[in-house]
Enzyme design. Structure first.
Site, PDB file in Angstrom:
ATOM      1  CB  THR A  98       6.365  78.678  -6.136  1.00 41.95           C
ATOM      2  OG1 THR A  98       7.308  77.783  -7.107  1.00 41.95           O
ATOM      3  CG2 THR A  98       5.165  79.270  -6.787  1.00 41.95           C
ATOM      4  NE  ARG A 114       6.568  65.118   5.116  1.00 43.49           N
ATOM      5  CZ  ARG A 114       7.582  64.602   4.597  1.00 43.49           C
ATOM      6  NH1 ARG A 114       7.508  64.277   3.392  1.00 43.49           N
ATOM      7  NH2 ARG A 114       8.865  64.615   5.075  1.00 43.49           N
ATOM      8  CB  ILE A 115       3.423  72.266   5.512  1.00 42.10           C
ATOM      9  CG1 ILE A 115       1.828  72.347   5.252  1.00 42.10           C
ATOM     10  CG2 ILE A 115       4.037  73.624   5.161  1.00 42.10           C
ATOM     11  CD1 ILE A 115       1.233  72.648   3.855  1.00 42.10           C
ATOM     12  N   GLY A 120      -0.141  76.135  -4.199  1.00 42.26           N
ATOM     13  CA  GLY A 120      -0.046  77.371  -5.109  1.00 42.26           C
ATOM     14  C   GLY A 120      -1.218  78.057  -5.632  1.00 42.26           C
ATOM     15  CD  GLU A 121      -3.312  76.720  -9.791  1.00 42.22           C
ATOM     16  OE1 GLU A 121      -3.906  77.663 -11.156  1.00 42.22           O
ATOM     17  OE2 GLU A 121      -3.301  75.705 -10.183  1.00 42.22           O
ATOM     18  CB  THR A 173       8.411  78.366   0.705  1.00 44.55           C
ATOM     19  OG1 THR A 173       8.463  77.160   1.033  1.00 44.55           O
ATOM     20  CG2 THR A 173       9.684  79.081   0.707  1.00 44.55           C
ATOM     21  CB  ILE A 215       7.187  80.639 -11.349  1.00 41.83           C
ATOM     22  CG1 ILE A 215       6.052  79.696 -10.583  1.00 41.83           C
ATOM     23  CG2 ILE A 215       7.363  80.194 -12.658  1.00 41.83           C
ATOM     24  CD1 ILE A 215       4.679  79.877 -11.285  1.00 41.83           C
TER      25      ILE A 215
HETATM   26 MO1  MOS Z   1      -0.855  78.077 -12.605  1.00 43.15          MO
HETATM   27  S1  MOS Z   1      -2.559  79.325 -13.642  1.00 43.15           S
HETATM   28  O1  MOS Z   1      -1.282  76.618 -13.185  1.00 43.15           O
HETATM   29  O2  MOS Z   1       0.462  78.842 -13.184  1.00 43.15           O
END
Ligand code: MOS
Length: 777
Positions: free
Chosen positions: A472, A653-654, A727-728, A659, A470
């Protein structure tokens, strides 16, 4: 934006994984050559436009469609009167992602509910015809308030009341108590790409291009809706124009596009308008939260009670994890959390970046800041003092936890020591200056996932899975993992995503996909190398015959005996000699299991044994972060500027610092929006009045100044690739860090998001402020 150092990546930085790489799909996107769902066009394409309810609650008494049916170019007008039965999509591991199917009755449950669809030759004709449809409603009184006596309260089965110790007794006995009520506003995901669905039937086979974070679930939902075999349904989403959670549910417009195509026997494209996005693809629902802390006079936490109420649609089920993060946040012996949802006549909520967790951490991390002033301890010292050195619930050691390093290194990079702890004490010219910080942590989540990896005779590699990217960087990191594990130049690796016909994959959500997919890709690639070794084990001609994974190094598109560089052979040579076009391996990654398991993992071209610890012996940790924020507040105007942010992140680990850093920056920007700007507004009748990006303000370039991200920590021990989801993560704690900085700058504690000018100046009417607030000592 200042230069960002990414050299802090600790761990197994090798040639590919762990190095900052451009997106493999970046050029395609920059050239406009990446096809998003909204870009899809097909021969004979017809266009669907939706009519949405203008009332909030009630029934459709009459719907006049004759004029629309007669309008130029119109192929079909579909309403609840002529729509066929559509079944609801299946329940899945994260709940039931499909809201009620559309056009199944005359009942209106919310403003913006789809009540009719026009399919026409052109979008303009369809749009014009919708204006000719007349809907007569019999409106009912909507339920729009938490305290409406008609509002029913539900508890999601996956967020049960949680109790540790005896919180009531501990609160009563505490030297210091902080009790506060916090509220958060409704937020709406506004990806730049408008959600679009293009559907094409061939008999009972259906192909759909859709804005989704979970192609296989869209496939299963559409198969259920139309009662067709899911094997004949294919869902494509190779590129998704942002989603942030809005693409996790199968929204009613998706089956409608397919229905339009079925009725007209034409491929049909349906694109939501920006205004429709505010009612049709979910939102972060409002919340009211009560949080009570008990502590000793020296700041040792003794009790945390967190009670949340959030809104939910009239006929919906959706987990909202507002209190979940509180349970394991600090070493505190007495905890109680309760989460309930109140049904209201609102558009169906959905998940929005760090759903629930962002709201919950705003409250917890704000109240911890309140406690720091109540006991006179620096906010970092207070958090360090209450750090959970082991998992507080189970007492198990963490699989990884560098939160203390996040505090330490972040504070140093930020220059926290220059902070005068007294509110309203720091200035920059005429501006009040505030320093605030907060802790962030996201649960570990790794659903099962499959991937395939192929090496072809031309020396190229193909890895794929049905998951989505998406924006990411999923394509990029899966490419990097395959390139390193196989010893193939990154340019020779192609990756495939976003096709439900590809191997089973979960949603791209819960910050869990890199772990799920990455481990599957790596497992497939390790197995692929092993398969090549097996293939040549009895091959007299092969210079690498009879070797095991332990003995080899992969490089330059082939395999070498580690101790003898002359003994080397390319994959392509092996395939050619054995008359094979390719070798393909499928592998599945599973969540960490009860028992420890041994495997081999790639490390710098070699393969080493790796044991995944058991979940019985270690607590699987998610990612951690500490955010540090400087705000400038105009004392007369109340305007707030986030002047700079330092975020120290333990993401395990990155894989790709470039990104990963982008992910963190995205979360920080989302956090700035949630803290200061974003609010979906409805009027007294429940009509959503924010219908554009002029009404609903998101953080833009002018709101984003200096962001500095540093990665700390080690690879997580729980999975072979050692990642933790980022991500979050950065959404968590950012609103609190900003609110805490605003308090430090102004002495005004704003317990309600977004932090508007009125609230900072103290002009917000007391009605919209929570009633039960304040510090008692
Ligand atoms: Mo996220 S709200 O789990 O895309």
């Amino acid at each position: 934006m200042s230069a960002v150092t990414i050299a802090e990546v600790v761990g197994t930085a090798t040639e590919v994984v762990g190095t900052a790489r451009d997106r493999v799909d970046g050029r395609l996107k920059a050239m406009g050559a990446a096809t998003y769902p909204i870009d899809v066009t097909l021969p004979g394409l017809a266009h669907a436009v939706l009519v949405q309810s203008t009332v909030t609650n009630g029934r459709i008494r009459h719907i006049a469609v004759d004029a629309a049916e007669e309008a130029p170019g119109v192929l079909a007008v579909i309403t609840h009167v002529n729509a066929p039965a559509l079944a609801r999509g299946p329940t899945t591991a994260p709940g039931r992602p499909s809201p009620l199917p559309p056009l199944q009755s005359d009942v209106v449950l919310h403003y913006g509910q789809h009540v009719a669809m026009v399919v026409a030759e052109t979008r303009e004709q369809a749009q014009a015809a919708t204006a000719l449809i007349e809907v007569t409603y019999q409106p009912d009184t909507p339920v729009l308030a938490y305290d409406d006596p008609r509002a029913s309260r539900v508890s999601h089965p996956w967020t049960p009341d949680h109790v540790r110790g005896d919180v009531r007794r501990a609160l009563a006995a505490a030297d210091v108590q902080v009790n506060a009520t916090y509220t958060t506003a409704e937020n709406t995901n506004n990806p730049i790409g408008l959600f679009a669905t293009v559907a094409l039937w061939d008999g009972d086979a259906l192909t759909v291009h859709d804005t989704t974070q979970w192609p296989q679930h869209v496939r299963d939902s559409l198969a259920a809706a139309f009662g067709v075999d899911s094997g004949g349904v294919r869902v494509l989403a190779p590129f998704v124009g942002g989603a942030f959670g809005a693409g996790l549910r199968v929204w009613p417009h998706v089956p409608l596009a397919a229905l339009g195509a079925r009725v007209t026997k034409r491929p049909v494209k349906l694109v939501l308008t920006r205004a429709q996005m505010f009612t049709s693809v979910g939102h972060r629902p409002t919340s009211i939260q009560q949080l009570s802390l008990g502590a000793s006079r020296d700041g040792q936490l003794t009790a945390i009670e967190h009670v949340s109420t959030s809104s939910i649609g009239m006929s919906d089920e959706m987990i909202n994890l507002i209190t979940t993060g509180t349970i394991d946040a600090y070493a505190c012996p007495n905890i109680s959390t309760r989460a309930s949802q109140v049904r209201q006549s609102i558009p169906t909520p959905g998940w929005m970046r760090a759903p629930g967790e962002a709201e919950g951490s705003f409250t917890l991390e704000s109240v911890i800041d309140e406690l720091s002033y109540a006991v006179g301890i620096d906010p970092i010292d207070l958090r360090v003092k209450n750090h959970a050195h082991v998992h507080p619930e189970s007492g198990l050691p963490w699989s990884s936890n560098a939160l203390l390093d996040c505090y330490r290194q972040g504070a140093e990079r930020f220059g926290w020591s220059a902070r005068n702890p007294k509110p309203r004490s720091m200035r920059n010219g005429g501006q009040l200056v505030g320093y605030g910080m907060a802790r962030a942590a996201l649960f570990a989540y790794q659903p099962p996932c499959k991937a395939i990896a192929s090496i072809r005779r031309d020396g190229t590699v193909f890895v794929s899975s049905s998951a989505t990217d998406i924006g990411t960087g999923t394509y990029t990191v899966m490419t990097m993992l395959a390139a390193e594990c196989l010893g193939v130049p990154i340019e020779r690796v192609q990756s495939g995503l976003g096709d439900s016909a590809m191997p089973m994959a979960p949603m791209q959500g819960g910050s869990g996909l890199t772990g799920a997919l990455g481990n599957a890709v790596q497992a497939a690639c390790v197995d692929l190398v092993r398969t090549f070794l097996n293939r040549v084990s009895g091959d007299e001609v092969s210079p690498i015959r009879g070797c095991r994974l332990e003995d080899i190094t992969v490089r330059d598109g082939g395999i070498q005996i580690t101790d003898d560089p002359a003994r080397f052979e390319t994959y392509a040579d092996i395939l050619t000699r054995h008359g094979l076009n390719e070798i393909t391996i499928e592998a599945e990654s599973a969540p960490p299991g009860e028992t420890a398991s041994a495997t081999m993992v790639p490390r710098g071209g070699r393969f080493v044994p790796f044991t995944t610890p058991s979940t019985g012996g270690r607590a699987h940790a998610g990612a951690f972060a500490a955010h540090f924020v400087e705000v400038h507040v105009d004392p007369d105007l109340g305007t707030i500027r986030v002047a700079r942010v330092v975020s120290a992140v333990d993401g395990g680990r990155i894989l790709n610092p470039k990104t990963a850093r982008s992910q963190i920056i995205g979360g920080i920007v989302g956090g700035i929006g949630m803290a200061l700007l974003e609010k979906t507004v409805s009027d007294r009748t429940g009509r959503v009045v924010t219908t554009s990006l002029a009404d609903y303000v998101v953080a833009a370039n002018a709101d984003v100044r200096d962001i500095d991200v540093l990665f700390v920590g080690q690879p997580d021990s729980m999975t072979p690739i050692g990642t933790k989801g980022v991500g979050e993560l950065a959404m968590l704690g950012m609103p609190a860090a900003i609110a805490n900085a605003v308090y430090h700058a102004t002495g005004t504690r704003v317990r309600s998001l977004p932090i508007s000018i009125e609230k900072v100046l103290g002009h917000e009417s007391s009605k919209s402020e929570p009633s039960r607030t304040g510090i008692s000592q």
